[in-house]
Design an enzyme around this catalytic site. Structure first.
Site, PDB file in Angstrom:
ATOM      1  CD  GLU A  29      -3.128   0.764   0.352  1.00  0.00           C
ATOM      2  OE1 GLU A  29      -2.579   1.543  -0.448  1.00  0.00           O
ATOM      3  OE2 GLU A  29      -4.343   0.826   0.604  1.00  0.00           O
ATOM      4  CG  ASP A  30      -0.997   4.703  -1.589  1.00  0.00           C
ATOM      5  OD1 ASP A  30      -1.673   4.027  -0.788  1.00  0.00           O
ATOM      6  OD2 ASP A  30      -1.516   5.487  -2.398  1.00  0.00           O
ATOM      7  CG  ASP A  40      -6.252   8.579   6.108  1.00  0.00           C
ATOM      8  OD1 ASP A  40      -5.781   9.105   7.120  1.00  0.00           O
ATOM      9  OD2 ASP A  40      -7.163   9.111   5.452  1.00  0.00           O
ATOM     10  CG  PHE A  86      -4.269  15.134   0.853  1.00  0.00           C
ATOM     11  CD1 PHE A  86      -5.275  14.252   1.231  1.00  0.00           C
ATOM     12  CD2 PHE A  86      -3.816  15.110  -0.455  1.00  0.00           C
ATOM     13  CE1 PHE A  86      -5.826  13.371   0.309  1.00  0.00           C
ATOM     14  CE2 PHE A  86      -4.361  14.231  -1.383  1.00  0.00           C
ATOM     15  CZ  PHE A  86      -5.377  13.358  -0.994  1.00  0.00           C
ATOM     16  NE  ARG A  98      -2.185   8.633  -9.905  1.00  0.00           N
ATOM     17  CZ  ARG A  98      -2.868   8.125  -8.885  1.00  0.00           C
ATOM     18  NH1 ARG A  98      -2.223   7.676  -7.835  1.00  0.00           N
ATOM     19  NH2 ARG A  98      -4.173   8.049  -8.906  1.00  0.00           N
TER      20      ARG A  98
HETATM   21  P1  5GP Z   1      -7.966   4.536   4.391  1.00  0.00           P
HETATM   22  O1  5GP Z   1      -9.019   3.497   4.108  1.00  0.00           O
HETATM   23  O2  5GP Z   1      -6.782   3.964   5.138  1.00  0.00           O
HETATM   24  O3  5GP Z   1      -8.555   5.714   5.106  1.00  0.00           O
HETATM   25  O4  5GP Z   1      -7.510   5.113   3.008  1.00  0.00           O
HETATM   26  C1  5GP Z   1      -6.518   4.519   2.261  1.00  0.00           C
HETATM   27  C2  5GP Z   1      -6.420   5.107   0.879  1.00  0.00           C
HETATM   28  O5  5GP Z   1      -6.830   6.481   0.843  1.00  0.00           O
HETATM   29  C3  5GP Z   1      -4.972   5.105   0.431  1.00  0.00           C
HETATM   30  O6  5GP Z   1      -4.620   3.909  -0.200  1.00  0.00           O
HETATM   31  C4  5GP Z   1      -4.936   6.295  -0.505  1.00  0.00           C
HETATM   32  O7  5GP Z   1      -5.400   5.901  -1.776  1.00  0.00           O
HETATM   33  C5  5GP Z   1      -5.945   7.259   0.091  1.00  0.00           C
HETATM   34  N1  5GP Z   1      -5.280   8.227   0.978  1.00  0.00           N
HETATM   35  C6  5GP Z   1      -5.308   8.294   2.325  1.00  0.00           C
HETATM   36  N2  5GP Z   1      -4.581   9.332   2.799  1.00  0.00           N
HETATM   37  C7  5GP Z   1      -4.054   9.919   1.705  1.00  0.00           C
HETATM   38  C8  5GP Z   1      -3.167  11.048   1.530  1.00  0.00           C
HETATM   39  O8  5GP Z   1      -2.708  11.727   2.458  1.00  0.00           O
HETATM   40  N3  5GP Z   1      -2.830  11.336   0.243  1.00  0.00           N
HETATM   41  C9  5GP Z   1      -3.309  10.636  -0.825  1.00  0.00           C
HETATM   42  N4  5GP Z   1      -2.899  11.016  -2.025  1.00  0.00           N
HETATM   43  N5  5GP Z   1      -4.129   9.575  -0.689  1.00  0.00           N
HETATM   44  C10 5GP Z   1      -4.496   9.218   0.557  1.00  0.00           C
END
Ligand code: 5GP
Length: 177
Positions: free
Chosen positions: A96-97, A100, A149, A162
């Protein structure tokens, strides 16, 4: 337009990826792991990681619904593209990148677990611990970051940024009033 600021330089990110690769190599040598990249944000990490790993492995991808440039996850996860490789009996590492709230990846891990892999681990470049809404173990982690963010190194805001080689953050989230 939001201001783009560097959080981690490409050199710092490179060293973190090397560290992740060293740990994964130590744990998976001879196991032909299946790395599952979550599209689209993990594509740069995955490309750097597999070259640093330099061990036999296989790759697949999945695409989960994400909240684009909105600031909150919906809490509902949709699988937009499924991996095609059978995972039963495989040593699977999800790449995963950023984690959050953790809701997206925890649903996906649960679905994979039901398919009986030999082992299942999670690797993420970034996590935002302050925003976690579900307990989740990140087995291989690059950096913990504050609640900003993040863009660059594969991460987008409305498909922009990106391409940036550094991990950056937006001073003000686009779409915010
Ligand atoms: P989660 O379900 O953990 O809240 O969200 C995960 C996904 O939300 C990540 O894989 C990513 O695609 C997106 N995301 C969450 N935080 C960020 C952020 O700070 N920047 C970006 N670009 N995407 C995020």
């Amino acid at each position: 337009m939001p201001e783009v600021k560097v959080m981690f330089t490409r050199e710092e990110v490179g060293r973190a990826v090397e560290r992740l690769a060293t740990d994964i190599r130590r744990d998976y040598r001879g196991k032909n792991p299946l790395l599952v990249g979550i599209l689209k944000g993990s594509f740069v990490l995955l490309a750097d990681l597999v070259r640093s790993l330099n061990i036999p492995l296989e790759l697949d991808f999945a695409k989960l619904s994400s909240y684009g440039c909105a600031t909150e996850t919906s809490g509902k996860v949709r699988v937009l593209y499924r991996l095609t490789t059978p995972v039963k009996g495989r040593h699977v590492i999800v790449i995963e990148d950023i984690i959050d709230t953790g809701l997206t990846v925890s649903c996906f891990l649960e679905a994979l677990r039901r398919r009986k892999p030999a082992s299942l681990k999670l690797c993420a470049l970034l996590e935002k611990p302050a925003r976690r809404r579900t307990p989740i173990t990140i087995d291989y982690l690059g950096f913990s970051v504050p609640d900003k963010f993040i863009v660059g190194y594969g991460l987008d805001c409305d498909e922009k940024y990106r391409y940036l080689p550094d991990v950056c953050y937006l001073e003000e989230v686009c779409g915010a009033p």
